[in-house]
Motif scaffolding. Structure first.
Motif, mmCIF file in Angstrom:
data_model
loop_
_atom_site.group_PDB
_atom_site.id
_atom_site.type_symbol
_atom_site.label_atom_id
_atom_site.label_comp_id
_atom_site.label_asym_id
_atom_site.label_seq_id
_atom_site.Cartn_x
_atom_site.Cartn_y
_atom_site.Cartn_z
ATOM 1 N N THR A 277 0.788 -1.234 0.077
ATOM 2 C CA THR A 277 -0.144 0.040 -0.073
ATOM 3 C C THR A 277 0.937 1.139 0.018
ATOM 4 O OG1 THR A 277 -1.698 -1.179 1.131
ATOM 5 C CG2 THR A 277 -1.782 0.970 1.288
ATOM 6 N N CYS A 278 2.087 1.292 0.865
ATOM 7 C CA CYS A 278 2.813 2.319 0.931
ATOM 8 C C CYS A 278 3.612 2.693 -0.268
ATOM 9 C CB CYS A 278 3.798 2.285 1.967
ATOM 10 S SG CYS A 278 3.309 2.283 3.656
ATOM 11 N N VAL A 279 3.959 1.584 -1.184
ATOM 12 C CA VAL A 279 4.636 1.632 -2.531
ATOM 13 C C VAL A 279 3.593 2.152 -3.496
ATOM 14 C CG1 VAL A 279 5.679 0.336 -4.640
ATOM 15 C CG2 VAL A 279 6.154 -0.233 -1.994
ATOM 16 N N ALA A 280 2.162 1.655 -3.368
ATOM 17 C CA ALA A 280 1.287 2.297 -4.422
ATOM 18 C C ALA A 280 1.308 3.669 -3.773
ATOM 19 C CB ALA A 280 -0.187 1.624 -4.282
ATOM 20 N N GLY A 281 0.818 4.193 -2.638
ATOM 21 C CA GLY A 281 0.733 5.439 -2.394
ATOM 22 C C GLY A 281 1.965 6.322 -2.611
ATOM 23 N N GLY B 65 6.619 13.173 0.382
ATOM 24 C CA GLY B 65 5.753 12.406 0.830
ATOM 25 C C GLY B 65 5.992 10.934 0.329
ATOM 26 N N ALA B 66 6.579 10.823 -0.967
ATOM 27 C CA ALA B 66 6.632 9.724 -1.737
ATOM 28 C C ALA B 66 7.793 9.118 -1.208
ATOM 29 C CB ALA B 66 6.934 9.897 -3.099
ATOM 30 N N THR B 67 8.887 9.836 -0.970
ATOM 31 C CA THR B 67 10.121 9.340 -0.336
ATOM 32 C C THR B 67 9.814 8.620 1.149
ATOM 33 O OG1 THR B 67 11.472 11.015 -1.302
ATOM 34 C CG2 THR B 67 12.340 9.943 0.654
ATOM 35 N N VAL B 68 8.909 9.494 1.975
ATOM 36 C CA VAL B 68 8.531 8.626 3.295
ATOM 37 C C VAL B 68 7.923 7.298 2.941
ATOM 38 C CG1 VAL B 68 7.186 8.942 5.340
ATOM 39 C CG2 VAL B 68 8.588 10.997 4.380
ATOM 40 N N ALA B 69 6.822 7.458 2.074
ATOM 41 C CA ALA B 69 6.119 6.191 1.867
ATOM 42 C C ALA B 69 6.860 4.985 1.264
ATOM 43 C CB ALA B 69 5.013 6.496 0.525
ATOM 44 N N LEU B 70 7.875 5.289 0.404
ATOM 45 C CA LEU B 70 8.803 4.389 -0.055
ATOM 46 C C LEU B 70 9.814 3.936 0.973
ATOM 47 C CD1 LEU B 70 9.664 5.742 -3.801
ATOM 48 C CD2 LEU B 70 7.942 3.868 -2.746
ATOM 49 N N ASN B 71 10.358 4.772 2.000
ATOM 50 C CA ASN B 71 11.075 4.334 3.014
ATOM 51 C C ASN B 71 10.461 3.347 4.081
ATOM 52 O OD1 ASN B 71 13.448 5.510 2.108
ATOM 53 N ND2 ASN B 71 12.959 7.358 2.991
ATOM 54 N N VAL B 72 9.169 3.711 4.283
ATOM 55 C CA VAL B 72 8.099 3.140 5.205
ATOM 56 C C VAL B 72 8.064 1.417 4.593
ATOM 57 C CG1 VAL B 72 5.904 2.826 6.174
ATOM 58 C CG2 VAL B 72 7.154 4.905 6.242
ATOM 59 N N ALA B 73 7.577 1.803 3.280
ATOM 60 C CA ALA B 73 7.490 0.455 2.535
ATOM 61 C C ALA B 73 8.960 -0.477 2.514
ATOM 62 C CB ALA B 73 7.166 0.592 0.842
ATOM 63 N N ALA B 74 10.108 0.030 2.435
ATOM 64 C CA ALA B 74 11.174 -0.726 2.458
ATOM 65 C C ALA B 74 11.392 -1.421 3.693
ATOM 66 C CB ALA B 74 12.446 0.247 2.074
ATOM 67 N N GLY B 75 11.141 -0.601 4.681
ATOM 68 C CA GLY B 75 11.386 -1.067 6.172
ATOM 69 C C GLY B 75 10.205 -2.150 6.633
ATOM 70 N N MET B 76 9.115 -2.012 6.191
ATOM 71 C CA MET B 76 7.813 -3.010 6.227
ATOM 72 C C MET B 76 8.493 -4.222 5.616
ATOM 73 S SD MET B 76 4.334 -0.888 6.623
ATOM 74 C CE MET B 76 3.823 0.170 7.723
ATOM 75 N N GLY B 77 9.003 -4.127 4.242
ATOM 76 C CA GLY B 77 9.121 -5.203 3.787
ATOM 77 C C GLY B 77 10.198 -5.900 4.389
ATOM 78 N N ALA B 78 11.414 -5.369 4.615
ATOM 79 C CA ALA B 78 12.396 -5.914 5.287
ATOM 80 C C ALA B 78 12.072 -6.607 6.626
ATOM 81 C CB ALA B 78 13.780 -4.735 5.629
ATOM 82 N N LEU B 79 11.161 -5.944 7.406
ATOM 83 C CA LEU B 79 10.810 -6.580 8.548
ATOM 84 C C LEU B 79 9.577 -7.879 8.193
ATOM 85 C CD1 LEU B 79 10.505 -6.807 11.668
ATOM 86 C CD2 LEU B 79 8.667 -5.047 11.555
ATOM 87 N N ALA B 80 8.897 -7.775 7.340
ATOM 88 C CA ALA B 80 8.110 -8.780 6.810
ATOM 89 C C ALA B 80 8.825 -9.946 6.547
ATOM 90 C CB ALA B 80 7.175 -8.252 5.645
ATOM 91 N N PHE B 81 10.009 -9.633 5.678
ATOM 92 C CA PHE B 81 10.977 -10.812 5.133
ATOM 93 C C PHE B 81 11.349 -11.547 6.706
ATOM 94 C CE2 PHE B 81 15.123 -12.137 4.558
ATOM 95 C CZ PHE B 81 14.919 -13.242 3.423
ATOM 96 N N LEU B 82 11.790 -10.582 7.461
ATOM 97 C CA LEU B 82 12.420 -11.334 8.552
ATOM 98 C C LEU B 82 11.337 -12.112 9.233
ATOM 99 C CD1 LEU B 82 14.864 -8.572 9.966
ATOM 100 C CD2 LEU B 82 15.568 -10.402 8.721
ATOM 101 N N LEU B 83 10.329 -11.447 9.662
ATOM 102 C CA LEU B 83 9.277 -12.431 10.319
ATOM 103 C C LEU B 83 8.919 -13.601 9.532
ATOM 104 C CD1 LEU B 83 7.190 -9.407 11.571
ATOM 105 C CD2 LEU B 83 8.709 -10.519 13.031
#
Length: 411
Positions: free
Chosen positions: A292-296, A344-362
């Motif tokens: 969702t963050c990537v899309a946003g 806003g796009a930079t923040v959204a993409l950074n958040v998406a990257a962080g979420m993706g990394a955490l999702a991968f680890l989990l």
């Protein structure tokens, strides 16, 4: 008068020396042990004549002194069955042979007391009983089977199942089938010799239990901690009977563990219902949020580009000539919109990257953990599950030229 005397004799036999027998340690070969166990079994059933034959066969094979004592006991008890004084004389003879052979035996006191009791009985027998000739019957041909299973049965030459006992047969070879519930049947060919008892020990092999398991494909199955394959299984598991702990595990799912009390030859159906771990569910939620963050961020980047194009067009007109005050305000607004959307796009993409990394680890580290076994009828234990995600934290991270989020999780 004779009936009264017989009653006194039976009372003396039942209250005299103890009627213990030699133990299994008194025999030292499998063949002799089979005859001894046959004798002990026939003795317990009151078939003392058969017990004498079996004990004498065992003694012929191993010559252990304790067997002489057992033979004497069986002869003594047989007198109570048929009233033949010859049995008492045989008992005395074997008691004396035991005393002469085993000078330190623990049953010497019993043997001495038994001899005195029997001699007293013989001395009181009426002369007409003592002088009555005894007619020895020709010994029968018998087969006796012993095994470790008490409720086993035997069939001879295809006959009906019978309890374990010495069975009269004709001389020659016979097919003997030994079977018991929960054990594989065993067949033997036993040669029976004329006028002899043939004893044979036939160990029975336990049947395994058969366990069918249904559950998610690819799940690993263990029994008592030992791997048994992955689902779906081609055939039911064959497991040694008894209390067993069965576990079914798969990455991303809470391990299914149950305790089974398996009977020999019995079938059991197990449905392993695995529910997803909180950790795996959290990883899926984070993946969705990251998408969702990537899309946003993409949408904001698109509109940031549009705002930039509009500002560039106005600036190009300004360089070519003059622009109105309204166009200047539009230019400044477009530049501000472009900057805000780009941030806003930079923040959204950074958040998406962080979420993706955490999702991968989990997701990657969501390995199954064995839980304590519980019986089939037990309910799931209440309280926190140590194999699941306990909490997740999201903290804003802001610094010079940096805007983002910090993630943390506790398991």
């Amino acid at each position: 008068m004779r009936r009264f005397f017989a009653a006194l004799v039976m009372l003396a036999l039942s209250t005299g020396a103890g009627l213990s027998l030699a133990g299994p340690s008194d025999v030292d070969s499998p063949e002799a042990r089979a005859y001894f166990e046959t004798g002990a079994r026939e003795y317990e059933k009151g078939n003392y004549a058969n017990a004498v034959r079996a004990f004498e066969q065992a003694y012929a094979l191993t010559t252990r002194p304790g067997l002489l004592f057992s033979i004497a006991q069986a002869y003594r008890k047989q007198y109570g069955n048929d009233g033949k004084p010859q049995n008492l004389r045989q008992a005395v003879d074997y008691y004396r042979r035991y005393l002469a052979t085993d000078t330190t035996g623990k049953r010497r006191g019993e043997a001495d007391a038994a001899i005195k009791d029997i001699e007293a009985i013989l001395s009181r027998l009426p002369p007409e009983i003592q002088s009555t000739p005894t007619h020895e019957e020709a010994p029968s041909t018998q087969i006796s089977i012993t095994t470790q299973v008490e409720d086993a049965t035997i069939s001879i030459d295809g006959g009906p199942p019978r309890a374990l006992e010495a069975i009269d047969v004709t001389p020659g070879k016979h097919k003997v089938l030994v079977q018991a519930p929960g054990y594989f049947p065993e067949e033997r060919e036993v040669p029976a010799k004329q006028g002899q008892m043939t004893a044979l020990d036939v160990p029975l092999r336990e049947m395994p239990a058969f366990v069918s398991i249904t559950g998610p494909a690819g799940a690993s199955v263990t029994v008592d901690g030992l791997p048994k394959g992955a689902l779906p299984l081609q055939s039911p598991l064959q497991i040694e009977a008894g209390v067993r702990t069965l576990s079914v595990s798969l990455n991303g799912f809470n391990t299914f563990t149950t305790e089974l009390d398996l009977g020999r030859g019995k079938s059991e159906d197990v449905k392993a219902a695995l529910d997803r771990t909180r950790q795996r569910i959290t990883s899926f939620v984070l993946i969705g949020a990251a998408a969702t963050c990537v899309a946003g961020g993409g949408v904001m980047a698109f509109f940031a580009g549009a705002a930039g194009d509009n500002a560039k067009e106005i600036n190009d007109r300004r360089l070519a000539g003059t622009i109105s005050e309204a166009e200047l305000d539009e230019y400044l607004e477009s530049r501000e919109t472009q900057t805000a959307l780009r941030n806003g796009a930079t923040v959204a993409l950074n958040v998406a990257a962080g979420m993706g990394a955490l999702a991968f680890l989990l997701y990657y580290f969501d390995e199954p953990r064995l839980a304590p076994p519980r019986k089939k009828d037990d309910k799931k234990p209440k309280g926190p599950d140590p194999s699941r995600l306990r909490e997740i934290a999201v903290v804003p991270a802001v610094g010079p030229g940096v805007v983002g989020l910090s993630f943390g999780a506790r398991f």
